[in-house]
Design a protein around this motif. Structure first.
Motif, PDB file in Angstrom:
ATOM      1  N   SER A  62      -1.438   2.465  -7.822  1.00 31.51           N
ATOM      2  CA  SER A  62      -2.644   3.101  -8.365  1.00 31.51           C
ATOM      3  C   SER A  62      -2.335   4.447  -8.998  1.00 31.51           C
ATOM      4  N   THR A  63      -1.384   5.163  -8.409  1.00 32.30           N
ATOM      5  CA  THR A  63      -0.989   6.452  -8.974  1.00 32.30           C
ATOM      6  C   THR A  63      -0.439   6.239 -10.378  1.00 32.30           C
ATOM      7  N   LEU A  64       0.347   5.181 -10.550  1.00 35.39           N
ATOM      8  CA  LEU A  64       0.890   4.856 -11.872  1.00 35.39           C
ATOM      9  C   LEU A  64      -0.252   4.640 -12.868  1.00 35.39           C
ATOM     10  N   ALA A  65      -1.270   3.874 -12.413  1.00 35.45           N
ATOM     11  CA  ALA A  65      -2.400   3.600 -13.300  1.00 35.45           C
ATOM     12  C   ALA A  65      -3.104   4.890 -13.689  1.00 35.45           C
ATOM     13  N   LYS A  66      -3.297   5.783 -12.711  1.00 31.85           N
ATOM     14  CA  LYS A  66      -4.021   7.022 -12.984  1.00 31.85           C
ATOM     15  C   LYS A  66      -3.231   7.944 -13.899  1.00 31.85           C
ATOM     16  N   THR A  67      -1.904   7.973 -13.749  1.00 37.24           N
ATOM     17  CA  THR A  67      -1.126   8.820 -14.659  1.00 37.24           C
ATOM     18  C   THR A  67      -1.161   8.248 -16.073  1.00 37.24           C
ATOM     19  N   LEU A  68      -1.227   6.916 -16.190  1.00 39.00           N
ATOM     20  CA  LEU A  68      -1.246   6.286 -17.517  1.00 39.00           C
ATOM     21  C   LEU A  68      -2.474   6.702 -18.337  1.00 39.00           C
ATOM     22  N   VAL A  69      -3.621   6.885 -17.672  1.00 41.12           N
ATOM     23  CA  VAL A  69      -4.815   7.291 -18.419  1.00 41.12           C
ATOM     24  C   VAL A  69      -5.032   8.802 -18.374  1.00 41.12           C
ATOM     25  N   ARG A 112       5.147 -10.671 -17.290  1.00 35.44           N
ATOM     26  CA  ARG A 112       6.208 -10.001 -16.534  1.00 35.44           C
ATOM     27  C   ARG A 112       5.614  -9.389 -15.281  1.00 35.44           C
ATOM     28  N   ILE A 113       6.435  -9.279 -14.255  1.00 36.76           N
ATOM     29  CA  ILE A 113       5.955  -8.682 -13.002  1.00 36.76           C
ATOM     30  C   ILE A 113       6.768  -7.428 -12.702  1.00 36.76           C
ATOM     31  N   LEU A 114       6.026  -6.379 -12.361  1.00 42.03           N
ATOM     32  CA  LEU A 114       6.662  -5.130 -11.962  1.00 42.03           C
ATOM     33  C   LEU A 114       6.456  -4.985 -10.466  1.00 42.03           C
ATOM     34  N   VAL A 115       7.558  -4.964  -9.728  1.00 35.77           N
ATOM     35  CA  VAL A 115       7.430  -4.781  -8.286  1.00 35.77           C
ATOM     36  C   VAL A 115       7.772  -3.342  -7.957  1.00 35.77           C
ATOM     37  N   MET A 116       6.851  -2.678  -7.300  1.00 35.75           N
ATOM     38  CA  MET A 116       7.084  -1.279  -6.947  1.00 35.75           C
ATOM     39  C   MET A 116       7.281  -1.144  -5.462  1.00 35.75           C
ATOM     40  N   ASN A 117       8.151  -0.223  -5.092  1.00 33.30           N
ATOM     41  CA  ASN A 117       8.407   0.019  -3.685  1.00 33.30           C
ATOM     42  C   ASN A 117       8.728   1.493  -3.492  1.00 33.30           C
ATOM     43  N   ASN A 148       0.854  -1.193   0.000  1.00 33.86           N
ATOM     44  CA  ASN A 148       0.000   0.000   0.000  1.00 33.86           C
ATOM     45  C   ASN A 148       0.884   1.234   0.000  1.00 33.86           C
ATOM     46  N   GLY A 149       0.561   2.182  -0.830  1.00 34.87           N
ATOM     47  CA  GLY A 149       1.340   3.416  -0.869  1.00 34.87           C
ATOM     48  C   GLY A 149       2.621   3.297  -1.677  1.00 34.87           C
ATOM     49  N   SER A 150       2.746   2.206  -2.430  1.00 33.91           N
ATOM     50  CA  SER A 150       3.960   2.062  -3.236  1.00 33.91           C
ATOM     51  C   SER A 150       3.827   2.789  -4.571  1.00 33.91           C
ATOM     52  N   GLY A 151       2.630   3.302  -4.852  1.00 35.53           N
ATOM     53  CA  GLY A 151       2.472   4.091  -6.078  1.00 35.53           C
ATOM     54  C   GLY A 151       1.832   3.337  -7.219  1.00 35.53           C
TER      55      GLY A 151
END
Lengths: 267, 321
Positions: A44-51, A205-210, A39-42
């Motif tokens: 959802s923010t990534l998803a929102k910037t993409l659209v 592929r897996i993207l791990v965000m931190n 949680n808070g790794s960014g």
């Protein structure tokens, strides 16, 4: 040139901390990407910037050769759809039919064409019998399928699932995953944000965000062998893989280890 | 999950269901105007007869319409009484003295108690309210023994009072019947769309009828969802000891606040997410959109519009003559 290119992307809600910090990713057409992270790794923010719902502080997003900006957001959103977490909060129409039509109405698709497409895509997500039903009479899984149909009807070929399964019961969850599999087979690009590592295993592929950074971005099989990636970003491996990783240290158990891998990755 | 019924719409077939919502709105409007133009009681009675005939032709459940009248019954009774009491024009029809004595008071208290009790144990609330009003009149008129509290006073009913009160009641009856027919036979979504199309010309003076219609239809869509939410919150509060049904008014108010605050917060989160979902599906406010719903007019609509127009013209002609 890749289908989706993200270069030096940063985003912040305030000046101090970056929610997204220098992200560089390329995604190919037809790929299935899982995005894992705390949680808070960014994620959802990534998803929102993409659209284009959020405007990045720095960096560029290029989708199919179009760079996202205020002028191009409309074009970008034709290519990319997003299914959100709460099935209720993205159902715009009064009935299933209205909701599938909503995106097309915005694109000014002629009415006859809309009716055809509604039938076609409702059939595809198995909601043809529910076209005149109201959202209050549908289950969460059904609502998510309607959301998918709405995106498909807009002819988008990238779908982002922003924890789309997290509010569903196990049965609906499994069903939705099956739909995502068929979408992937049809050649759509899928970006699946999830907490569930078993879901992530299905991806190419897996993207791990931190902490807003790309922690790892590799093929699923490769990343699963690397225990470090998970423990240091506070993610847990499925039991089978945990076991396989500990067996991996001893060559005697090679056979069992490979079996477990196979099991975990094909389930 | 149970679904909440919004509005009075009942699915069905029949003439009024086949009409375009725009036609229905216009027709109801024209007919209401003409009802106000009728000046003679005979004309109004004929209008009431025609309205009833229309209900029968449209195969509308009369009981439903009567139920629709219920909420304004009290209003009707009050207008009736006030018109009779306060209109002092024309010839006197009845005139006599009214008395208010200790016994009158006693009778009134008994009548009041009887009325409240009957309302509690039977269903006929308005019948008993009416009976109560009549009994007030009868006691004031005939109970003249005992210690006088107020000096006897004169009470008279005038001709115009009676005609006007009947007039007002019939007018209201027709208007309510018309609007009930409209809401009974038109889906809320169709109604909003009809309004949107009718208000489209207002765009010139800056009124965005499309956004208005979208706001209404989204509100309609979220009513059941928010009801569910309220239920959940109430159960959550109840499980922690809150009681919404008992206590003083002050306590009740406090409990309502404990329900409203979380509901507001959730509604704000919801609207934020919904805005995101709409934007990501390429919604731009004010931009042109195509529509999945299409309103179509047929010969029936022409007939209905012609009919209501001729009623209006007739009423104007009658008024001028």
């Amino acid at each position: 040139m890749s289908y989706i290119e993200i270069q030096k992307l940063s985003y912040s809600y305030n000046e101090k901390t970056n929610v997204l910090d220098d992200i560089n990713i390329d995604i190919e057409k037809g790929e299935w990407i899982a995005v894992l992270g705390h949680n808070g790794s960014g994620k959802s923010t990534l998803a929102k910037t993409l659209v284009g719902l959020l405007e990045p502080k720095t960096g560029d997003i290029t989708i199919d050769g179009i760079t996202l900006g205020e002028e191009t957001a409309y074009e970008i959103r034709k290519k990319i759809g997003i299914v959100f977490q709460n099935p209720d909060n993205q159902f715009v129409g009064v009935t299933v039919k209205d909701d599938i039509a909503f995106g097309m109405e915005n694109l000014c698709v002629p009415r006859e064409e809309m009716l055809e497409k509604i039938n076609f895509y409702a059939k595809k997500v198995n909601m043809l019998d529910f076209l005149d039903k109201e959202p209050a009479t549908l289950s969460g899984g059904q609502k998510q399928r309607v959301a998918i149909a709405g995106i498909l009807a807009m002819q988008s070929d990238i779908i982002i699932f922003d924890e789309a399964t997290s509010m569903l019961d196990p049965y609906s969850k499994e069903e939705l995953i099956q739909y995502i599999k068929t979408l992937h087979k049809d050649g759509l690009t899928i970006i699946m944000i999830t907490h569930d590592i078993n879901e992530a295993l299905l991806a190419d592929r897996i993207l791990v965000m931190n902490k807003g950074k790309v922690f790892a971005f590799q093929e699923t099989e490769k990343i699963m062998k690397d225990k470090e990636t998970f423990t240091s970003s506070n993610l847990e491996l499925p039991v089978a893989l945990e076991l396989a990783n500990s067996l991996a240290q001893d060559d005697k158990f090679k056979e069992i280890r490979d079996k477990l891998w196979e099991y975990a990755l094909t389930k | 999950m149970k679904s909440v019924i919004i509005g009075q719409y009942i699915p069905g077939k029949g003439l009024f269901y086949k009409l375009d919502p725009r036609t229905k709105i216009i027709a109801v409007f024209l007919l209401m105007v003409s009802v106000f133009l009728f000046e003679r009681i005979e004309q109004l009675l004929i209008a009431l007869g025609v309205a009833t005939l229309l209900l029968l032709v449209g195969k509308i459940n009369i009981i439903r319409v009567i139920k629709g009248l219920k909420p304004i019954m009290i209003l009707l009774i009050f207008t009736f009484i006030f018109q009779i009491m306060l209109n002092k024009q024309g010839q006197k029809v009845v005139e006599h003295d009214m008395y208010f004595t200790l016994f009158t008071l006693l009778f009134l208290v008994i009548a009041f108690i009887l009325w409240r009790v009957m309302v509690k144990i039977t269903k006929f609330r308005f019948t008993f309210f009416f009976l109560f009003v009549i009994s007030i009149y009868l006691t004031l008129r005939y109970v003249d023994y005992g210690q006088t509290i107020i000096q006897p006073f004169n009470f008279a009913i005038y001709e115009d009072g009676i005609t006007m009160s009947i007039f007002v009641v019939i007018r209201l009856l027709i208007i309510i019947t018309l609007s009930t027919v409209l809401t009974l036979t038109t889906k809320p979504t169709d109604l909003t769309q009809g309004l949107e199309k009718l208000m489209h010309p207002l765009k010139k003076i800056g009124f965005d009828s499309e956004s208005f219609a979208l706001i209404i239809s989204i509100s309609l869509r979220y009513i059941p969802t928010i009801f569910d939410e309220a239920n959940k919150i109430m159960m959550a509060q109840a499980s922690r000891g809150a009681d919404f049904s008992e206590g003083k008014l002050k306590d009740k108010l406090r409990q309502v606040i404990s329900l409203l605050v979380p509901m507001f917060i959730i509604a704000f989160i919801r609207s934020e997410e919904l805005a995101n979902a709409m934007e990501s599906r390429n919604f731009v406010p004010g931009e042109p959109r195509t529509r999945i719903h299409e309103l179509t007019m047929s010969y029936r609509d022409t007939l209905a519009t012609l009919f209501s127009f001729s009623v209006l013209i007739l009423s104007i002609v009658l008024k001028v003559i």
